[in-house]
Design a protein around this motif. Structure first.
Motif, PDB file in Angstrom:
ATOM      1  N   ASN A 192     -33.834 -38.626  18.240  1.00 36.11           N
ATOM      2  CA  ASN A 192     -33.314 -37.781  19.225  1.00 36.11           C
ATOM      3  C   ASN A 192     -33.800 -37.463  20.647  1.00 36.11           C
ATOM      4  O   ASN A 192     -33.161 -37.541  21.600  1.00 36.11           O
ATOM      5  N   GLN A 193     -35.404 -37.319  20.590  1.00 41.51           N
ATOM      6  CA  GLN A 193     -35.915 -37.199  21.500  1.00 41.51           C
ATOM      7  C   GLN A 193     -35.843 -38.220  22.583  1.00 41.51           C
ATOM      8  O   GLN A 193     -35.800 -37.960  23.975  1.00 41.51           O
ATOM      9  N   THR A 194     -35.924 -39.481  22.207  1.00 44.42           N
ATOM     10  CA  THR A 194     -35.784 -40.890  22.947  1.00 44.42           C
ATOM     11  C   THR A 194     -34.416 -41.031  23.471  1.00 44.42           C
ATOM     12  O   THR A 194     -34.118 -41.680  24.343  1.00 44.42           O
ATOM     13  N   MET A 195     -33.403 -40.938  22.394  1.00 49.67           N
ATOM     14  CA  MET A 195     -32.202 -41.355  22.590  1.00 49.67           C
ATOM     15  C   MET A 195     -31.221 -40.637  23.640  1.00 49.67           C
ATOM     16  O   MET A 195     -30.499 -41.178  24.205  1.00 49.67           O
ATOM     17  N   PHE A 196     -31.370 -39.247  23.557  1.00 51.82           N
ATOM     18  CA  PHE A 196     -30.560 -38.546  24.084  1.00 51.82           C
ATOM     19  C   PHE A 196     -31.113 -37.923  25.454  1.00 51.82           C
ATOM     20  O   PHE A 196     -31.770 -36.864  25.170  1.00 51.82           O
ATOM     21  N   ARG A 197     -31.253 -38.643  26.597  1.00 46.90           N
ATOM     22  CA  ARG A 197     -31.591 -38.220  27.723  1.00 46.90           C
ATOM     23  C   ARG A 197     -30.648 -38.266  28.800  1.00 46.90           C
ATOM     24  O   ARG A 197     -29.827 -39.150  28.767  1.00 46.90           O
ATOM     25  N   GLY A 198     -30.911 -37.587  29.984  1.00 47.49           N
ATOM     26  CA  GLY A 198     -30.112 -37.646  30.984  1.00 47.49           C
ATOM     27  C   GLY A 198     -28.588 -37.141  30.785  1.00 47.49           C
ATOM     28  O   GLY A 198     -28.518 -36.099  30.314  1.00 47.49           O
ATOM     29  N   ASP A 199     -27.855 -38.103  30.842  1.00 48.35           N
ATOM     30  CA  ASP A 199     -26.379 -37.705  30.848  1.00 48.35           C
ATOM     31  C   ASP A 199     -25.955 -37.439  29.326  1.00 48.35           C
ATOM     32  O   ASP A 199     -24.871 -36.837  29.105  1.00 48.35           O
ATOM     33  N   LEU A 200     -26.862 -37.915  28.502  1.00 46.92           N
ATOM     34  CA  LEU A 200     -26.526 -37.660  26.920  1.00 46.92           C
ATOM     35  C   LEU A 200     -27.270 -36.713  26.335  1.00 46.92           C
ATOM     36  O   LEU A 200     -27.089 -36.413  25.222  1.00 46.92           O
ATOM     37  N   ALA A 201     -27.937 -35.933  27.129  1.00 46.99           N
ATOM     38  CA  ALA A 201     -28.947 -34.643  26.717  1.00 46.99           C
ATOM     39  C   ALA A 201     -28.352 -33.687  26.034  1.00 46.99           C
ATOM     40  O   ALA A 201     -28.837 -33.064  25.046  1.00 46.99           O
ATOM     41  N   PHE A 202     -26.971 -33.730  26.052  1.00 51.66           N
ATOM     42  CA  PHE A 202     -25.944 -32.394  25.609  1.00 51.66           C
ATOM     43  C   PHE A 202     -25.486 -32.946  24.087  1.00 51.66           C
ATOM     44  O   PHE A 202     -25.221 -31.915  23.184  1.00 51.66           O
ATOM     45  N   LEU A 203     -25.872 -34.191  23.734  1.00 51.77           N
ATOM     46  CA  LEU A 203     -25.118 -34.672  22.353  1.00 51.77           C
ATOM     47  C   LEU A 203     -25.929 -34.095  20.969  1.00 51.77           C
ATOM     48  O   LEU A 203     -25.183 -33.724  20.280  1.00 51.77           O
ATOM     49  N   PRO A 204     -27.200 -33.922  20.962  1.00 55.71           N
ATOM     50  CA  PRO A 204     -27.517 -33.585  19.540  1.00 55.71           C
ATOM     51  C   PRO A 204     -27.629 -32.186  19.445  1.00 55.71           C
ATOM     52  O   PRO A 204     -27.009 -31.256  20.025  1.00 55.71           O
ATOM     53  N   ASN A 205     -27.264 -31.700  18.075  1.00 52.69           N
ATOM     54  CA  ASN A 205     -27.211 -30.430  17.365  1.00 52.69           C
ATOM     55  C   ASN A 205     -28.151 -29.392  17.977  1.00 52.69           C
ATOM     56  O   ASN A 205     -28.210 -28.325  17.987  1.00 52.69           O
ATOM     57  N   TYR A 206     -29.528 -30.181  18.481  1.00 51.57           N
ATOM     58  CA  TYR A 206     -30.441 -29.374  19.093  1.00 51.57           C
ATOM     59  C   TYR A 206     -30.372 -28.828  20.396  1.00 51.57           C
ATOM     60  O   TYR A 206     -31.258 -28.168  20.842  1.00 51.57           O
ATOM     61  N   ASP A 207     -29.376 -29.347  21.054  1.00 51.39           N
ATOM     62  CA  ASP A 207     -29.275 -28.675  22.443  1.00 51.39           C
ATOM     63  C   ASP A 207     -28.875 -27.359  22.586  1.00 51.39           C
ATOM     64  O   ASP A 207     -28.133 -26.985  21.607  1.00 51.39           O
TER      65      ASP A 207
END
Length: 78
Positions: free
Chosen positions: A4-19
């Motif tokens: 999740n830390q490497t996959m969800f960056r930039g425009d996708l940063a809001f996607l994980p439940n950890y946001d």
């Protein structure tokens, strides 16, 4: 494998439940700090377990599932 830390960056940063995106959860009758807080708090119907999860300062600390009490609303296996 990406995490999740490497996959969800930039425009996708809001996607994980950890946001950290607080929102009101009517079923819990209060605001929660993240989707991960809500997800884990809803695994049990025990108010003390819910309060413990919801009081976690970060989503990472809320993510370990609470000890599921006899009142747990999720099936525990086959």
């Amino acid at each position: 494998m990406p995490t999740n830390q490497t996959m969800f960056r930039g425009d996708l940063a809001f996607l994980p439940n950890y946001d950290p995106a607080p929102f009101r959860m009517p079923r819990l009758q209060e605001a929660v700090l993240s989707e991960e807080h809500a997800f884990n708090a809803l695994k049990t119907t025990n108010p003390a377990e819910q309060a413990h999860v919801l009081s976690a300062p970060t989503a990472g600390e809320a993510s370990p599932a609470p000890t599921c009490s006899a009142s747990c609303s999720w099936p525990s296996g086959p």
